[in-house]
Design an enzyme around this catalytic site. Structure first.
Site, PDB file in Angstrom:
ATOM      1  N   SER A 211       0.840  -1.203   0.000  1.00 49.41           N
ATOM      2  CA  SER A 211       0.000   0.000   0.000  1.00 49.41           C
ATOM      3  C   SER A 211       0.877   1.257   0.000  1.00 49.41           C
ATOM      4  O   SER A 211       0.546   2.255  -0.643  1.00 49.41           O
ATOM      5  CB  SER A 211      -0.926  -0.002   1.214  1.00 49.41           C
ATOM      6  OG  SER A 211      -0.190   0.178   2.393  1.00 49.41           O
ATOM      7  N   ARG A 215       0.372   3.396  -3.326  1.00 49.90           N
ATOM      8  CA  ARG A 215      -0.361   4.653  -3.111  1.00 49.90           C
ATOM      9  C   ARG A 215       0.385   5.806  -3.781  1.00 49.90           C
ATOM     10  O   ARG A 215      -0.194   6.589  -4.526  1.00 49.90           O
ATOM     11  CB  ARG A 215      -0.514   4.938  -1.624  1.00 49.90           C
ATOM     12  CG  ARG A 215      -1.190   6.274  -1.355  1.00 49.90           C
ATOM     13  CD  ARG A 215      -1.222   6.624   0.106  1.00 49.90           C
ATOM     14  NE  ARG A 215      -2.007   5.665   0.864  1.00 49.90           N
ATOM     15  CZ  ARG A 215      -1.499   4.766   1.679  1.00 49.90           C
ATOM     16  NH1 ARG A 215      -0.192   4.717   1.867  1.00 49.90           N
ATOM     17  NH2 ARG A 215      -2.269   3.932   2.328  1.00 49.90           N
ATOM     18  N   ASN A 219      -1.015   7.712  -7.187  1.00 50.51           N
ATOM     19  CA  ASN A 219      -1.342   9.139  -7.161  1.00 50.51           C
ATOM     20  C   ASN A 219      -0.548   9.913  -8.194  1.00 50.51           C
ATOM     21  O   ASN A 219      -1.088  10.751  -8.919  1.00 50.51           O
ATOM     22  CB  ASN A 219      -1.072   9.720  -5.772  1.00 50.51           C
ATOM     23  CG  ASN A 219      -2.263   9.559  -4.857  1.00 50.51           C
ATOM     24  OD1 ASN A 219      -3.224  10.295  -4.959  1.00 50.51           O
ATOM     25  ND2 ASN A 219      -2.205   8.559  -3.993  1.00 50.51           N
TER      26      ASN A 219
END
Lengths: 277, 156
Positions: A211, A215, A219
């Protein structure tokens, strides 16, 4: 590489922007730069993204150089502008680390600083107009250039895995191998449900680097993608779309660097905390 | 999204950068910051202490001033008293002196009077005698009458 300058279709332009400058072994046994994503896929693991590594090392080196210069001349008296700026960053990191991590460690705070500044600088590359550096590099015969290292999953996962390694290292160091194993085995449901515990805890453990890295990658990749899509529109739309998105993106750039740093510190805190069981 | 050696390269860079930061960047900066914080705290404390000292000194000065004023008042009082005393003493002395002078003058006067009286008495005696001589137109034996004349003179 000869296609630069000729008219390209939208999908070609997008694909071109999303392709790394990869060096590796070709199918025919020669070493060289990959042409296109299919080529990269064939190269497999034993290849390296030169652009990602270059900008990553450049920006990390820039951060360390500036901070090292300030550190060398750090004065206890009235600080200069540069020292003020650096101290602002250091203090921000130090306050955050202090509030989340209540153990003694000479590594965690500097690691948080490194992670934050490095990721921030790499993210900031996203604000450089999308075609500037690739076109410039194209003039020198570089076929592909991805300027934002954090849009390369190798970079983000590389950092996330490093954090994971440090985390496991400190877990074992603080709790002992047995303690670490016990934490994984006996946790949510007690000793009777060992396999379930183990499964849940291992998934929990492995989800952390995944994660963390994905992440950041997601993004920045999405942000970069929108810049590319905006760049495909007629030139007169650029100020009305690119600028607002860039301004909004500043938030994402800072926020993602901050989140990466905070999660790193939180994972370290979890690694250092010895559970009472 | 292909994983390749970039991942490893990035991980190695990560460890190197973190090591460098932890060894050469973080300690000097945080050390300088901590030291400065300490210095500022010391400075603030010193300022507080100086303020307290000043207040104390001011209080002391006020006290001393008050004390000095009291002392001065006492001294002035004493001086006034002493002055009064001196004046009184001088007055007494003058009075005494005056009295003494008066007494001596009186004594002198008395003496003078007595002397004058004696003289007068002698003169009166001789006058009386000569008068009597004249009256009696004869010589009176002075020695025989001296007692008489003395008594007369004493009665004067």
């Amino acid at each position: 590489m000869s296609s630069t300058g000729e008219t390209q279709s939208s999908s070609e332009i997008i694909a071109h922007h999303l392709t790394n400058l990869t060096y590796g072994r070709h199918d025919d046994g020669t070493w060289g730069i990959a042409h296109g994503s299919a080529d990269i896929a064939e190269m497999g693991f034993m290849a390296i993204n030169l652009d990602s590594m270059f900008f990553s090392l450049l920006l990390g080196g820039l951060f360390l150089l500036v901070f090292r210069m300030v550190a060398k001349r750090a004065t206890v008296g009235v600080p200069g502008r540069m020292q003020n700026m650096v101290e602002m960053a250091v203090e921000m990191i130090n306050d955050n680390v202090k509030s989340m991590f209540n153990h003694k460690s000479p590594v965690v705070a500097p690691m948080a600083l490194t992670v934050f500044m490095w990721v921030l600088l790499m993210n900031v590359m996203d604000l450089v107009p999308i075609d500037f550096l690739p076109k410039l590099a194209g003039l020198f015969g570089v076929p592909y250039l991805k300027v934002v290292p954090t849009t390369d999953v190798n970079v983000t996962m590389g950092m996330a895995l490093s954090v994971f390694i440090v985390m496991v290292f400190y877990s074992i160091k603080q709790k002992g191998a047995g303690g670490f194993a016990a934490e994984l085995s006996f946790h949510p449901f007690g000793k009777m449900a060992l396999p379930i515990n183990l499964f849940l805890e291992v998934v929990n453990l492995l989800s952390k680097p995944l994660s963390l890295g994905l992440r950041l990658f997601g993004n920045l990749y999405a942000g970069e993608m929108i810049f590319i899509l905006i760049a495909l529109l007629p030139f007169w739309t650029q100020p009305f779309l690119s600028v607002p998105w860039a301004i909004f993106h500043i938030l994402i750039i800072f926020l993602q660097a901050f989140i990466f740093m905070v999660l790193t510190v939180v994972y370290m805190a979890q690694a250092f905390t010895v559970d009472e069981h | 999204m292909n994983f390749n050696m970039t991942l490893v390269g990035q991980a190695i860079s990560f460890f190197l950068f973190v090591w460098f930061c932890a060894k050469y960047v973080w300690p000097p900066i945080i050390g300088a910051m901590d030291e400065r914080a300490e210095k500022i705290a010391d400075g603030l404390e010193a300022a507080d202490r100086a303020k307290r000292d000043l207040e104390l000194a001011q209080d002391k000065a006020v006290d001393q001033l008050k004390e000095a004023k009291q002392e001065a008042a006492v001294l002035i009082d004493q001086a006034n008293k002493r002055a009064g005393q001196i004046v009184e003493e001088a007055k007494d002395k003058a009075r005494e002196e005056g009295d003494r002078l008066k007494i001596s003058a009186q004594a002198e006067i008395e003496q003078e009077v007595n002397r004058a009286r004696e003289e007068l008495r002698g003169k009166v005696a001789s006058l009386a005698v000569s008068g009597a001589e004249r009256i009696l137109k004869r010589s009176v034996d002075q020695a025989a009458n001296s007692d008489l004349i003395d008594n007369l003179a004493a009665e004067l």
